[in-house]
Design a protein around this motif. Sequence first.
Motif, PDB file in Angstrom:
ATOM      1  N   UNK A 176     -14.703  -0.825  13.488  1.00 48.83           N
ATOM      2  CA  UNK A 176     -15.908  -1.608  13.235  1.00 48.83           C
ATOM      3  C   UNK A 176     -16.445  -1.344  11.830  1.00 48.83           C
ATOM      4  N   UNK A 177     -16.434  -0.079  11.417  1.00 48.36           N
ATOM      5  CA  UNK A 177     -16.954   0.272  10.104  1.00 48.36           C
ATOM      6  C   UNK A 177     -15.958  -0.133   9.017  1.00 48.36           C
ATOM      7  N   UNK A 178     -16.481  -0.579   7.896  1.00 47.88           N
ATOM      8  CA  UNK A 178     -15.642  -1.051   6.789  1.00 47.88           C
ATOM      9  C   UNK A 178     -15.392   0.067   5.784  1.00 47.88           C
ATOM     10  N   UNK A 179     -14.270  -0.069   5.087  1.00 47.54           N
ATOM     11  CA  UNK A 179     -13.960   0.833   3.982  1.00 47.54           C
ATOM     12  C   UNK A 179     -14.161   0.076   2.669  1.00 47.54           C
ATOM     13  N   UNK A 180     -14.065   0.784   1.561  1.00 49.02           N
ATOM     14  CA  UNK A 180     -14.197   0.159   0.238  1.00 49.02           C
ATOM     15  C   UNK A 180     -12.998  -0.748   0.005  1.00 49.02           C
ATOM     16  N   UNK A 181     -13.254  -1.988  -0.371  1.00 42.38           N
ATOM     17  CA  UNK A 181     -12.178  -2.972  -0.486  1.00 42.38           C
ATOM     18  C   UNK A 181     -11.106  -2.554  -1.484  1.00 42.38           C
ATOM     19  N   UNK A 182     -11.514  -1.981  -2.612  1.00 40.15           N
ATOM     20  CA  UNK A 182     -10.522  -1.564  -3.618  1.00 40.15           C
ATOM     21  C   UNK A 182      -9.600  -0.477  -3.069  1.00 40.15           C
ATOM     22  N   UNK A 183     -10.153   0.412  -2.231  1.00 38.68           N
ATOM     23  CA  UNK A 183      -9.335   1.461  -1.626  1.00 38.68           C
ATOM     24  C   UNK A 183      -8.375   0.874  -0.598  1.00 38.68           C
ATOM     25  N   UNK A 184      -8.838  -0.137   0.130  1.00 34.45           N
ATOM     26  CA  UNK A 184      -7.964  -0.799   1.103  1.00 34.45           C
ATOM     27  C   UNK A 184      -6.782  -1.442   0.383  1.00 34.45           C
ATOM     28  N   UNK A 185      -7.067  -2.154  -0.706  1.00 40.44           N
ATOM     29  CA  UNK A 185      -6.004  -2.841  -1.447  1.00 40.44           C
ATOM     30  C   UNK A 185      -5.019  -1.848  -2.047  1.00 40.44           C
ATOM     31  N   UNK A 186      -5.535  -0.733  -2.526  1.00 48.69           N
ATOM     32  CA  UNK A 186      -4.665   0.295  -3.109  1.00 48.69           C
ATOM     33  C   UNK A 186      -3.738   0.884  -2.049  1.00 48.69           C
ATOM     34  N   UNK A 187      -4.300   1.180  -0.874  1.00 50.05           N
ATOM     35  CA  UNK A 187      -3.485   1.730   0.205  1.00 50.05           C
ATOM     36  C   UNK A 187      -2.476   0.694   0.697  1.00 50.05           C
TER      37      UNK A 187
END
Length: 332
Positions: free
Chosen positions: A154-165
């Motif tokens: 449910x909780x979101x992560x930082x979008x830039x970190x998601x894209x990097x991963x």
Amino acid sequence: MQDIQQEKIMSNNYNIETVVEQNYLKIYLNEESYQQLSIEYLLDCLNISVNRVVIIIKYQVFFQFIQQNLILEMIRKAPKLHSIFILGDQQIDELKDKNIFRVDSINEIDNILKSLEKKNSFESEKLNKYGVPIILQELLKYFKNNMNHEGLFRKCAVNSEIQELMEEIRNYDFKRIQSANPHLVACALKQYLNQLQIPLINTELIFSNEINVIGVINDLSEINARVFFMVISFFQEVAKCEEQNKMNTKTLGMLIAPSIMKLSNQCDNPLEKINKTIMFLQKFLESFHKFFPNFHYEELLEYEEIDIGNEVADIDLREEWGRINNVKQHII
């Protein structure tokens, strides 16, 4: 054997014909009765194939033999196996969920393959020895000890970190996953499913009044069904930790629906269809164990150390053949 990477080559050994057409290795088993050498040659074809493999069996009695003696079970473990066709009159429609089809003539095969193409979401991905996408495997393995975090999925992560991963795991680099924040990996899992070019399930079937849950599942290719079952089984386990993570099947169904459904731009009543998809997933999450009481997603994960950089096609099916022969000596 000739190099099967070439196009439109043909070879014939032990009454087995191999043809490479349109990125398929088609193996025609023309045997009417069991032959040791023909089975071993078939295993060689499956072991070295760099193509998707289609097996065409000329005689139903031969199919019955390999089915009754566990050889079919072994063959179906080949990572590149796409489908099996049996020529004849006997009905074997109940095996369609395993991509095994009865056909009246060779001419039917290409049409069936064409229809199956639309439903395989993982055509270009590396698979583990159970036929599971390695990327999905590594994401699910992370959560074995990380299901108790409040607000998981449910909780979101930082979008830039998601894209990097996501960029790393798309390159089969999983080093950061084990030390990553659980909410970051959860977002990566949802995005992985959401970015499949072909949706995991046929959402349009959910909207059909004539199709029930079983109809939706029967429409899936074997690999899509396998992954869908794993995803559902996994989220059931997440829901079992509700006391810690505050996530139940209703909430999870709502959160994962956007990841496995896609609506066209011209879709009528999009809100109604989104709600119907959420209800479908919620009900399936609640009742999955009743349909498949013995299925658990962890059984299809590899936990031993493997070189992710190598193709899974290097698995030697001859070792499996030897194991079967040790168990059932009467095969030889």
